[in-house]
Scaffold this motif. Structure first.
Motif, PDB file in Angstrom:
ATOM      1  N   ILE A   3      12.036  -3.297  -3.126  1.00 32.37           N
ATOM      2  CA  ILE A   3      12.102  -2.673  -1.576  1.00 32.37           C
ATOM      3  C   ILE A   3      12.828  -1.343  -2.199  1.00 32.37           C
ATOM      4  O   ILE A   3      12.662  -0.337  -1.240  1.00 32.37           O
ATOM      5  CB  ILE A   3      12.876  -3.496  -0.863  1.00 32.37           C
ATOM      6  N   TYR A   4      13.591  -1.328  -3.111  1.00 27.32           N
ATOM      7  CA  TYR A   4      14.439  -0.126  -3.367  1.00 27.32           C
ATOM      8  C   TYR A   4      13.259   1.213  -3.715  1.00 27.32           C
ATOM      9  O   TYR A   4      13.727   2.446  -3.480  1.00 27.32           O
ATOM     10  CB  TYR A   4      15.189  -0.142  -4.609  1.00 27.32           C
ATOM     11  N   LYS A   5      12.377   0.764  -4.140  1.00 28.89           N
ATOM     12  CA  LYS A   5      10.937   1.956  -4.182  1.00 28.89           C
ATOM     13  C   LYS A   5      10.869   2.513  -2.897  1.00 28.89           C
ATOM     14  O   LYS A   5      10.857   3.879  -2.808  1.00 28.89           O
ATOM     15  CB  LYS A   5       9.969   1.306  -4.899  1.00 28.89           C
ATOM     16  N   PHE A   6      10.713   1.743  -1.870  1.00 28.07           N
ATOM     17  CA  PHE A   6      10.309   2.196  -0.610  1.00 28.07           C
ATOM     18  C   PHE A   6      11.312   3.024  -0.139  1.00 28.07           C
ATOM     19  O   PHE A   6      11.404   3.948   0.696  1.00 28.07           O
ATOM     20  CB  PHE A   6       9.907   1.237   0.198  1.00 28.07           C
ATOM     21  N   PRO A  26       2.425   0.789   3.143  1.00 28.67           N
ATOM     22  CA  PRO A  26       3.563   1.153   4.010  1.00 28.67           C
ATOM     23  C   PRO A  26       3.587   2.534   4.694  1.00 28.67           C
ATOM     24  O   PRO A  26       2.808   3.444   4.209  1.00 28.67           O
ATOM     25  CB  PRO A  26       4.775   1.247   2.916  1.00 28.67           C
ATOM     26  N   SER A  27       3.933   2.933   5.755  1.00 27.99           N
ATOM     27  CA  SER A  27       4.222   3.918   6.401  1.00 27.99           C
ATOM     28  C   SER A  27       5.620   4.726   6.719  1.00 27.99           C
ATOM     29  O   SER A  27       6.754   3.572   6.612  1.00 27.99           O
ATOM     30  CB  SER A  27       3.474   3.865   7.843  1.00 27.99           C
ATOM     31  N   PHE A  28       5.811   5.671   6.917  1.00 29.33           N
ATOM     32  CA  PHE A  28       7.110   6.219   7.225  1.00 29.33           C
ATOM     33  C   PHE A  28       6.993   7.173   8.318  1.00 29.33           C
ATOM     34  O   PHE A  28       6.049   7.823   8.700  1.00 29.33           O
ATOM     35  CB  PHE A  28       7.376   7.126   6.065  1.00 29.33           C
ATOM     36  N   GLU A  38       0.011   7.432   0.846  1.00 31.96           N
ATOM     37  CA  GLU A  38      -1.312   7.715   0.119  1.00 31.96           C
ATOM     38  C   GLU A  38      -1.327   7.044  -1.332  1.00 31.96           C
ATOM     39  O   GLU A  38      -2.454   6.444  -1.782  1.00 31.96           O
ATOM     40  CB  GLU A  38      -1.466   9.249   0.027  1.00 31.96           C
ATOM     41  N   ASN A  39      -0.440   6.943  -2.060  1.00 32.51           N
ATOM     42  CA  ASN A  39      -0.377   6.427  -3.513  1.00 32.51           C
ATOM     43  C   ASN A  39       0.283   5.176  -3.664  1.00 32.51           C
ATOM     44  O   ASN A  39       0.311   4.676  -4.582  1.00 32.51           O
ATOM     45  CB  ASN A  39       0.499   7.495  -4.261  1.00 32.51           C
TER      46      ASN A  39
END
Length: 67
Positions: A3-6, A26-28, A38-39
Motif C-alpha cells: 500500500i505504501y507504493k500507492f 487505482p485512481s487518485f 495509467e502505469n
C-alpha cells in the motif's frame, strides 16, 4: 504490492484521495479531478487483503476475521 507504493504516488502527485477497488487500476483525486493510474495494473483481490492487513492493528484484524 505494498500500500505504501500507492501512498507514495499520492504524495508525489499531491492527491487528496486514493480509490482502490478489486479488478480496477487505482485512481487518485488530484485538484478535485479523478485520474486513473495509467502505469499500474488492476488490483487483485489478494492485494486488497494485504492492504487491509498492512493498514490495521493485529487486534482490528482479529475483530474483522471474527465477523
Amino acid at each position: 504490492m505494498s500500500i505504501y507504493k500507492f501512498l507514495n504516488a499520492a504524495i508525489k502527485f499531491n492527491a487528496s484521495d486514493i480509490f482502490i477497488s478489486s479488478g480496477k487500476p487505482p485512481s487518485f483525486r488530484i485538484n478535485g479531478a479523478i485520474s486513473r493510474a495509467e502505469n499500474i495494473p488492476p488490483v487483485e483481490p489478494d492485494t486488497i487483503v494485504s492492504f487491509r492487513k498492512e493498514s490495521v492493528s493485529p487486534e482490528a484484524e482479529k475483530r474483522y476475521a471474527a465477523t
